[in-house]
Scaffold this motif. Structure first.
Motif, PDB file in Angstrom:
ATOM      1  N   THR A 129      -6.954  -6.438 -29.961  1.00 54.42           N
ATOM      2  CA  THR A 129      -8.228  -6.897 -28.563  1.00 54.42           C
ATOM      3  C   THR A 129      -9.626  -6.969 -29.156  1.00 54.42           C
ATOM      4  O   THR A 129     -10.366  -6.122 -30.293  1.00 54.42           O
ATOM      5  N   GLY A 130      -9.731  -8.053 -29.019  1.00 56.68           N
ATOM      6  CA  GLY A 130     -11.382  -8.093 -29.867  1.00 56.68           C
ATOM      7  C   GLY A 130     -11.616  -8.587 -30.610  1.00 56.68           C
ATOM      8  O   GLY A 130     -12.632  -9.096 -30.934  1.00 56.68           O
ATOM      9  N   ALA A 131     -10.702  -9.224 -31.641  1.00 57.33           N
ATOM     10  CA  ALA A 131     -10.068  -9.304 -33.116  1.00 57.33           C
ATOM     11  C   ALA A 131     -10.445 -11.209 -32.926  1.00 57.33           C
ATOM     12  O   ALA A 131     -10.397 -11.699 -34.110  1.00 57.33           O
ATOM     13  N   GLY A 132     -10.766 -11.968 -31.578  1.00 61.57           N
ATOM     14  CA  GLY A 132     -10.548 -13.943 -31.655  1.00 61.57           C
ATOM     15  C   GLY A 132      -9.021 -14.117 -31.660  1.00 61.57           C
ATOM     16  O   GLY A 132      -9.474 -15.249 -32.475  1.00 61.57           O
ATOM     17  N   LYS A 133      -8.379 -13.613 -31.581  1.00 64.95           N
ATOM     18  CA  LYS A 133      -6.898 -13.766 -30.979  1.00 64.95           C
ATOM     19  C   LYS A 133      -7.556 -15.965 -30.001  1.00 64.95           C
ATOM     20  O   LYS A 133      -7.071 -16.885 -30.724  1.00 64.95           O
ATOM     21  N   SER A 134      -7.964 -15.624 -28.893  1.00 68.24           N
ATOM     22  CA  SER A 134      -8.146 -16.990 -28.521  1.00 68.24           C
ATOM     23  C   SER A 134      -8.373 -18.727 -29.756  1.00 68.24           C
ATOM     24  O   SER A 134      -8.031 -19.437 -29.818  1.00 68.24           O
ATOM     25  N   LEU A 135      -9.640 -17.417 -30.296  1.00 70.34           N
ATOM     26  CA  LEU A 135     -10.010 -18.833 -31.219  1.00 70.34           C
ATOM     27  C   LEU A 135      -8.703 -19.136 -32.517  1.00 70.34           C
ATOM     28  O   LEU A 135      -8.679 -19.979 -33.107  1.00 70.34           O
ATOM     29  N   CYS A 136      -7.810 -19.057 -32.285  1.00 68.16           N
ATOM     30  CA  CYS A 136      -6.877 -19.414 -33.347  1.00 68.16           C
ATOM     31  C   CYS A 136      -5.570 -20.414 -32.895  1.00 68.16           C
ATOM     32  O   CYS A 136      -5.283 -20.663 -34.081  1.00 68.16           O
ATOM     33  N   TYR A 137      -5.580 -20.390 -31.643  1.00 71.71           N
ATOM     34  CA  TYR A 137      -4.817 -21.014 -31.097  1.00 71.71           C
ATOM     35  C   TYR A 137      -6.309 -22.256 -30.075  1.00 71.71           C
ATOM     36  O   TYR A 137      -5.758 -23.618 -30.677  1.00 71.71           O
ATOM     37  N   GLN A 138      -7.629 -21.732 -30.075  1.00 69.13           N
ATOM     38  CA  GLN A 138      -8.071 -22.729 -29.436  1.00 69.13           C
ATOM     39  C   GLN A 138      -8.845 -23.985 -30.450  1.00 69.13           C
ATOM     40  O   GLN A 138      -9.303 -25.147 -30.289  1.00 69.13           O
ATOM     41  N   VAL A 139      -9.012 -23.676 -31.645  1.00 67.02           N
ATOM     42  CA  VAL A 139      -9.865 -24.241 -32.548  1.00 67.02           C
ATOM     43  C   VAL A 139      -8.998 -24.990 -33.637  1.00 67.02           C
ATOM     44  O   VAL A 139      -8.835 -26.542 -33.149  1.00 67.02           O
TER      45      VAL A 139
END
Length: 635
Positions: A46-56
């Motif tokens: 948590t907090g490692a930036g998972k969402s950016l890995c699919y949003q970008v």
């Protein structure tokens, strides 16, 4: 998205929309994997930036990205954040009317949205499947992917239907899956059930360096006093307190309310409307603290939670890691404190005994029960260990550690060593007299000479070992037994009613083996010379961050703290105007960066971490004016 020449590389997307100059560990590898057309499975804390890995990559892929998400609050939070960043996104779930859903799908079909969040149950509806079959879908992302495994701590049967939906889609969309908590078994289960093709599986590690782990052994009343004192000495800090039962939530809530704490509560016994209000009060900073059962928190992206306190021990390390991990999502220091009493183990066993096993056969139920029992034992082991707490967590998830972290409660604690060799032999003798038929509580009660009626009923009061260790405490014997289990001298069976049996005691009987148990010293202040300074005793705005000389440290630190509070109030005002949580406007980390860099114009504001083009356009001038005004009166 914004007009003009669109960003064409992942790094340009990151800077333009999200305001960051570089990717974190693992993000580039996962993004490159997706953009190359390969399936991906990422296990990141948590907090490692998972969402950016699919949003970008979603913004660079030609079609739409569907994100399967388990909770309404999670979808709403993500969509608000994306829209604030200038990215058009939508969610489809039961909080919308059919008319709103049809309108959103119509916009999506026309290319208005690049990212759509959807509940797994929605995938089975005819209307959504019709939309998906006639709209180019480049990627299906499975968030909270551990929910697909019955061996995970949050198994959701609806997740099993995801692959059936994907296999009906034309064009073989990429599948990406993300989770923060997955053991080796769960990781393999995710890949198997989703039928990932030649996936790149990225595990960035489970260590959250900004989190400070701590276990306190306290009784019920002592727990209440600890929490009251902690909140009193940490004013204005946002925190979550988890309780195992609704009764504990309600009781603690009333106590803190009478103390004048800005507090709300959340559990499944409350109506949907009241739960929604409680959650919003916490997210929008109208309440400093939320007291909740584990029904609260999944999908809550509140970045400035400074502490998570567990009033009771969770049922598994997976649960604890996920719940404690809601602290410090912004990367700033945060505390994770577990208040443990032996009664917590009994509460967890009762809760596990009422677990719903719908849809499982007898063999699967037996397997899950054994696994639950084993998880509970290991969770109790975390509470009892005198070794490094961080290392215990990391080793549980399969990471090898070589040295203590010097940044947890145990590493900052003093111990005394007890020679409990003779005690160990009495423990073995007691288990032998009991013929391995009883659990830890009865073994300890017998050795202490307890007057409980149950011991008389089973004949333990006439055992040779009865009362032989009456000079020890229950805590001492629990530490000893826990150590003897790790050493193999005792076997603790798995299952709903675990019992203690004698293990391999040959060494203990034939060799000059000593059993040395480390015990926490009685609570006292440890001098600074004996431990590294706790990060929570430091001012967030240290001189090293802003380049101050030693002589001006205090002045600059005080000034920066005052500016932070000024900017925090501006953020709160804007959040109310925009009807969004304050951390969606800017995170605490972004405000702290402003306090260190003192931006004077738009170009300098863009160099602040977390300030992208859209947020600069929306909020930049107001924050620049506030900083300029503050500096002119505090030069």
């Amino acid at each position: 998205m914004n007009s003009g020449t669109p960003p064409v590389t992942p790094l340009q997307i990151l800077k333009t929309y999200f305001g960051y100059d570089s990717f974190r560990e693992g993000q580039t590898e996962i993004i490159d994997t997706i953009l190359s057309g390969r399936d991906a499975l990422a296990i990141m804390p948590t907090g490692a930036g998972k969402s950016l890995c699919y949003q970008v990559p979603a913004l660079l892929l030609p079609g739409i990205t569907l994100v399967v998400s388990p909770l309404i609050s999670l979808m709403q939070d993500q969509v608000k954040s994306l829209n604030e960043a200038g990215i058009h996104a939508a969610y489809i779930n039961s909080s919308l009317t059919e008319g709103q859903i049809n309108k959103a799908l119509s916009f999506a079909a026309r290319g208005v949205y690049k990212i759509i969040y959807v509940a797994p149950e929605r995938l089975e509806t005819a209307s959504f499947l019709s939309f998906a079959l006639h709209t180019p879908i480049s990627m299906v992302t499975v968030d909270e992917a551990h929910c697909i495994s019955q061996w995970g701590q949050d198994f959701r049967p609806s997740y099993l239907k995801i692959i059936d939906f994907v296999e009906q889609l034309p064009g073989n969309p990429i599948i990406s899956a993300f989770t923060a908590t997955a053991t080796e078994v769960v990781k393999n289960d995710i890949a198997r059930i989703l039928k990932l093709k030649n996936p790149n599986i990225v595990v960035t590690g489970f260590d959250r360096e900004n989190l400070y782990y701590q276990v306190e052994h306290l009784t019920g009343k002592q727990k209440d006093i600890f929490i009251q004192n902690y909140i009193e000495t940490h004013p204005n800090e946002s925190g979550i307190i988890y309780c195992a039962t609704r009764k504990n939530v309600d009781t603690l809530y009333e106590k803190l309310l009478k103390q004048g704490v800005s507090v709300t509560r959340y559990h499944a016994g409350m109506s949907n409307d009241i739960r929604k209000k409680s959650q919003d009060d916490f997210i929008y900073d109208r309440a400093q603290v939320v007291i909740a059962t584990n029904a609260f928190g999944m999908g809550i992206d509140k970045s400035n939670v400074r502490f998570v306190i567990h009033y009771n021990m969770p049922q598994s390390m997976e649960n604890y890691y996920q719940e404690a991990g809601r602290a410090g999502r912004d990367g700033e220091p945060a505390k994770c404190i577990l208040l443990f009493s032996t009664q917590d183990v009994m509460i967890s066993k009762l809760l596990l005994g009422s677990k719903d096993f719908e849809g499982m056969d007898f063999q699967e139920i037996d397997q899950v029960k054994r696994q639950d029992s084993r998880r509970l034992q290991l969770m109790e082991g975390y509470c009892m260990t005198t070794s490094c707490l961080r290392n215990y967590i990391l080793e549980y998830f399969g990471e090898t550690t070589h040295q203590s972290c010097d940044n947890c409660g145990n590493c900052h604690q003093e111990f005394e060593e007890l020679d409990m060799t003779l005690d160990a032999k009495w423990v073995v003798g007691c288990i032998t007299e009991m013929r391995g038929r009883y659990g830890q509580a009865l073994v300890i009660g017998t050795l202490l000479g307890s007057k409980k009626a149950r011991l008389k009923d089973i004949g333990a009061t006439s055992y040779n070992c009865y009362g032989q260790l009456e000079n020890r405490t229950e805590a001492d014997l629990r530490l000893l037994i826990s150590q003897m289990i790790r050493m193999g001298y005792i076997i603790q069976t798995e299952g709903e009613y675990s019992v203690l049996k004698v293990g391999n005691i040959a060494d203990l009987q034939t060799k000059n083996i000593k059993i040395i148990v480390k015990k926490f010293k009685e609570k006292e202040k440890i001098s600074a010379s004996k431990k590294r300074k706790n990060p929570f005793e430091k001012d967030s705005f240290s001189a090293s961050k802003v380049g101050s000389s030693a002589g001006t440290t205090a002045a600059n630190s005080s000034r920066n703290s005052a500016l932070f509070e000024t900017l925090r109030q501006l953020r709160l005002q804007i959040a109310k105007e925009e009807s969004v949580p304050p951390y969606i406007v800017f995170t605490d980390k972004t405000l702290i960066d402003m306090c260190e860099k003192f931006p004077q114009n738009e170009d300098e504001m863009l160099n602040v971490s977390g300030v992208g083009q859209n947020k600069l356009k929306k909020y930049g001038q107001r924050f620049l004016q506030e900083i300029s005004s503050f500096l002119s009166t505090n030069h």
